[in-house]
Motif scaffolding. Structure first.
Motif, mmCIF file in Angstrom:
data_model
loop_
_atom_site.group_PDB
_atom_site.id
_atom_site.type_symbol
_atom_site.label_atom_id
_atom_site.label_comp_id
_atom_site.label_asym_id
_atom_site.label_seq_id
_atom_site.Cartn_x
_atom_site.Cartn_y
_atom_site.Cartn_z
ATOM 1 N N PRO A 58 41.638 38.132 37.308
ATOM 2 C CA PRO A 58 40.326 37.534 37.562
ATOM 3 C C PRO A 58 40.285 36.890 38.943
ATOM 4 O O PRO A 58 40.313 35.668 39.080
ATOM 5 N N LEU A 59 40.241 37.722 39.988
ATOM 6 C CA LEU A 59 40.232 37.194 41.342
ATOM 7 C C LEU A 59 38.929 36.453 41.620
ATOM 8 O O LEU A 59 37.849 36.953 41.294
ATOM 9 N N PRO A 60 39.012 35.276 42.242
ATOM 10 C CA PRO A 60 37.784 34.599 42.678
ATOM 11 C C PRO A 60 37.067 35.466 43.723
ATOM 12 O O PRO A 60 37.684 36.284 44.401
ATOM 13 N N GLY A 85 46.399 22.327 50.595
ATOM 14 C CA GLY A 85 45.180 22.154 49.817
ATOM 15 C C GLY A 85 44.244 23.340 49.841
ATOM 16 O O GLY A 85 43.094 23.237 49.382
ATOM 17 N N LYS A 86 44.701 24.485 50.357
ATOM 18 C CA LYS A 86 43.860 25.667 50.425
ATOM 19 C C LYS A 86 43.871 26.434 49.097
ATOM 20 O O LYS A 86 44.875 26.427 48.374
ATOM 21 N N THR A 87 42.746 27.094 48.802
ATOM 22 C CA THR A 87 42.736 28.032 47.678
ATOM 23 C C THR A 87 43.330 29.341 48.170
ATOM 24 O O THR A 87 42.950 29.858 49.227
ATOM 25 N N VAL A 88 44.290 29.872 47.407
ATOM 26 C CA VAL A 88 45.122 30.975 47.885
ATOM 27 C C VAL A 88 45.219 32.066 46.826
ATOM 28 O O VAL A 88 45.264 31.777 45.622
ATOM 29 N N ALA A 89 45.266 33.323 47.274
ATOM 30 C CA ALA A 89 45.614 34.445 46.401
ATOM 31 C C ALA A 89 46.599 35.338 47.151
ATOM 32 O O ALA A 89 46.448 35.577 48.355
ATOM 33 N N VAL A 90 47.624 35.805 46.443
ATOM 34 C CA VAL A 90 48.598 36.752 46.986
ATOM 35 C C VAL A 90 48.353 38.090 46.310
ATOM 36 O O VAL A 90 48.418 38.185 45.073
ATOM 37 N N LEU A 91 48.089 39.132 47.089
ATOM 38 C CA LEU A 91 47.812 40.462 46.556
ATOM 39 C C LEU A 91 49.003 41.366 46.829
ATOM 40 O O LEU A 91 49.417 41.548 47.978
ATOM 41 N N GLY A 154 49.200 31.097 38.982
ATOM 42 C CA GLY A 154 47.851 31.633 38.943
ATOM 43 C C GLY A 154 47.359 32.219 40.241
ATOM 44 O O GLY A 154 46.195 32.621 40.329
ATOM 45 N N CYS A 155 48.224 32.312 41.255
ATOM 46 C CA CYS A 155 47.789 32.785 42.575
ATOM 47 C C CYS A 155 48.332 34.162 42.934
ATOM 48 O O CYS A 155 47.951 34.710 43.973
ATOM 49 N N VAL A 156 49.248 34.712 42.139
ATOM 50 C CA VAL A 156 49.914 35.968 42.492
ATOM 51 C C VAL A 156 49.350 37.086 41.626
ATOM 52 O O VAL A 156 49.373 37.004 40.399
ATOM 53 N N PHE A 157 48.867 38.144 42.280
ATOM 54 C CA PHE A 157 48.230 39.254 41.571
ATOM 55 C C PHE A 157 48.922 40.556 41.949
ATOM 56 O O PHE A 157 48.844 40.999 43.102
ATOM 57 N N CYS A 158 49.632 41.159 41.005
ATOM 58 C CA CYS A 158 50.357 42.401 41.263
ATOM 59 C C CYS A 158 49.512 43.609 40.835
ATOM 60 O O CYS A 158 48.536 43.483 40.097
ATOM 61 N N GLY A 159 49.940 44.799 41.306
ATOM 62 C CA GLY A 159 49.204 46.017 40.994
ATOM 63 C C GLY A 159 47.878 46.099 41.714
ATOM 64 O O GLY A 159 46.992 46.847 41.306
ATOM 65 N N SER A 185 36.846 50.675 44.072
ATOM 66 C CA SER A 185 37.256 49.567 44.929
ATOM 67 C C SER A 185 36.375 48.349 44.705
ATOM 68 O O SER A 185 35.211 48.452 44.309
ATOM 69 N N GLN A 186 36.960 47.171 44.950
ATOM 70 C CA GLN A 186 36.266 45.904 44.826
ATOM 71 C C GLN A 186 36.492 45.118 46.109
ATOM 72 O O GLN A 186 37.336 45.480 46.937
ATOM 73 N N VAL A 187 35.759 44.019 46.275
ATOM 74 C CA VAL A 187 35.851 43.230 47.501
ATOM 75 C C VAL A 187 36.032 41.760 47.155
ATOM 76 O O VAL A 187 35.377 41.241 46.248
ATOM 77 N N VAL A 188 36.937 41.102 47.867
ATOM 78 C CA VAL A 188 37.097 39.660 47.786
ATOM 79 C C VAL A 188 37.114 39.128 49.217
ATOM 80 O O VAL A 188 37.576 39.817 50.141
#
Length: 549
Positions: A58-60, A85-91, A154-159, A185-188
């Motif tokens: 569930p990527l923001p 303090g940053k909001t982060v996602a690892v793809l 909650g920040c690491v998203f594999c696949g 495809s999707q966009v974040v």
């Protein structure tokens, strides 16, 4: 997380992870089916890496920072930004985190730099010995797992396959287009995207050697679990390793420690090898304001280094004697291995410059006709370069501080250039360099107009470099320019050095470190003496520890 101090107990289920003290469910993609990825051909206690069950994370829609790549670099970058303090996602494209360490390092690989430069904080929390100053693959992946399961919960998203990064028109954001399992495809979007995709290690260079079919021994490769699977024991074996990069040297060390009768490196050019203590000193010696060391001190250490080559009988790299003035051949790293010199002294290791022409039943034949007895051949001939960062960004160059354009940076291990060991704030540690780059990037983002000033600076623009070809020298030049442009930069570098120095000294005092290294050196001598004794060969006097004073 398989602890080196826990007898390599295999944890192969979610239940095992809980027993090991890892918080189940800490990663976004964890559920009851989460487990270690354990290849069937590999002893289960030797390959810790995560495999994520298929899931749509569930990527923001919008984040502060997106990091592409969940290798050790990507996890470090993401962790530092989250601490700000940053909001982060690892793809991560793969199902497993860990990058090169999970995909290509073998089970016995150790870090080719001093451990405290690679980890943050009190990394020796489990105690340990001198060998822990160059931690194993197991320990490095364990630390990556703990980071992903803890601070990056909650920040690491594999696949997640990232397709490209586009600068959104009329909006101060970068758009990351991705897809899951071949779906649409999707966009974040994010204010900053950091590409942490390896520029040095693409696909391994693997090719067949003439005569492999008639060779009576084992032919294997240096990457992944191949060597550990194909050679269950090195005892009494004659081992030939093709290549002399860091992977080749790790294979040589593994074979010697495993009781090989003799190990021969066959290489086009002799790589540069250092002992652990010389590497350690590059981090603890005083630095000048520009990040360099005192020249007379560097000369004194180089004299010790050269004498060690002479006393041990190891062959010096050609670049030391050809008048080029280089410390290592262009594009080569510097391997760190005490046992290389000790084993040379005892006649258990050697290296020859040449190329393999063919394999015969019990020998390796070089193109000049020389023959080397062998019953194990390990191919360690490096990797193809990769242009992944260029493909993803649509850009070909970056500033030497890692900025590609506004909102997009590339932070990955640079290609080594000579001088990086002795004249860089970061010594031999690529990850220490990553931390300093993130410190600079964070500071630039926090100063109004600072990023724009960098992108407009004639000197930085003149030094733009291809994303796939950035070297340690390029990054050093970029750092030097930032010191000229921004008054706060010198304090940032000084703080970085002091923080790292304290990490080293919390791990070991100087006296403790050198005492341990001398004990470890004695242990290597004892190992080699035992191997010679088993063969009924004469044992020479011990090689003195070169930095005993």
């Amino acid at each position: 997380y398989l602890s080196a101090n826990a007898g390599h107990a295999a944890m192969t289920s979610a239940e095992g992870l809980v027993q090991a003290g890892l918080p189940l469910g800490a990663l976004q993609y964890f559920d009851g089916s989460a487990a270690f990825r354990l290849p069937e051909a590999m002893p289960r206690s030797m390959d810790p890496a995560w495999e994520a069950p298929p899931a749509t994370p569930p990527l923001p829609i919008r984040l502060d920072v997106i990091v592409v790549g969940a290798g050790v670099t990507g996890l470090t970058v993401a962790s530092m930004f989250k601490s700000e303090g940053k909001t982060v996602a690892v793809l991560e494209k793969e199902r497993a985190i860990g990058g090169v360490w999970a995909r290509y390092a073998n089970a016995t690989s150790r870090l080719n730099s001093s451990g405290p430069s690679y980890f943050a904080g009190d990394w020796l929390r489990d105690g340990g010995s001198a060998s822990d100053m160059h931690p194993s693959r197991e320990r490095i992946l364990g630390d990556a797992i703990e980071t992903a399961a803890g601070h990056l919960h909650g920040c690491v998203f594999c696949g997640v396959e990232v397709l490209n990064v586009i600068e959104a028109e009329g909006d101060d954001v970068q758009q990351v287009r991705f897809r899951l399992d071949g779906a649409e495809s999707q966009v974040v979007s994010a204010g900053l995207v950091v590409l942490c995709v390896n520029r040095r290690l693409g696909r391994p260079r693997i090719f067949a050697l003439p005569g492999e079919a008639s060779f009576a021994g084992v032919v294997t490769t240096s990457t992944g679990s191949d060597m550990n699977r194909d050679v269950p024991s090195f005892r009494g074996r004659h081992v030939v390793v093709q290549g002399m990069g860091a992977f080749a040297m790790e294979c040589a060390r593994t074979a010697i420690e495993g009781g090989a009768q003799h190990v021969t490196i066959v290489c086009r050019r002799h790589g540069t090898v250092s002992i652990r203590a010389l590497d350690y000193l590059q981090f603890l010696r005083p630095f000048a304001a520009d990040g360099s060391h005192d020249a007379s001190g560097s000369a004194a250490l180089f004299a010790v280094w050269r004498k060690l080559y002479q006393d041990s009988g190891a062959t010096v790299p050609e670049c030391w004697t050809d008048g080029s003035g280089l410390l290592t051949h262009a594009g080569h790293t510097i391997s760190v291995s005490d046992i290389w010199f000790v084993a040379h002294h005892y006649g258990i290791a050697s290296s020859v410059a040449g190329e393999i022409d063919r394999l015969e039943e019990t020998e390796v034949v070089l193109t000049d006709g020389r023959r080397i007895a062998a019953d194990v051949v390990v191919k360690a001939t490096g990797f193809h370069p990769t242009d992944a960062a260029e493909r993803l960004s649509g850009e070909s160059t970056m500033l030497p501080n890692g900025l590609v354009r506004r909102g997009l940076a590339c932070i990955a291990e640079p290609i080594l250039r000579s001088g990086a060991l002795t004249n860089s704030v970061n010594g031999s540690s690529a990850l220490d360099g990553v931390r300093l780059q993130v410190r600079f990037l964070t500071a630039l983002l926090g100063q109004p107009g600072a990023v724009e000033a960098c992108l407009a600076d004639e000197e930085l623009c003149r030094r733009r470099v291809r994303l796939s070809e950035a070297t340690s020298s390029d990054l050093m030049a970029g750092q030097a320019r930032l010191l000229q442009l921004f008054p706060w930069a010198a304090g940032l570098v000084a703080e970085h050095i002091e923080t790292r120095s304290q990490t080293f000294l919390r791990a070991r005092s100087h006296a403790e470190y050198f005492a341990e290294q001398q004990i470890a050196w004695t242990g290597l001598c004892t190992l080699c003496e035992r191997l010679l004794g088993e063969q009924g060969l004469p044992v020479p006097a011990r090689l003195p520890y070169p930095l005993a004073r």
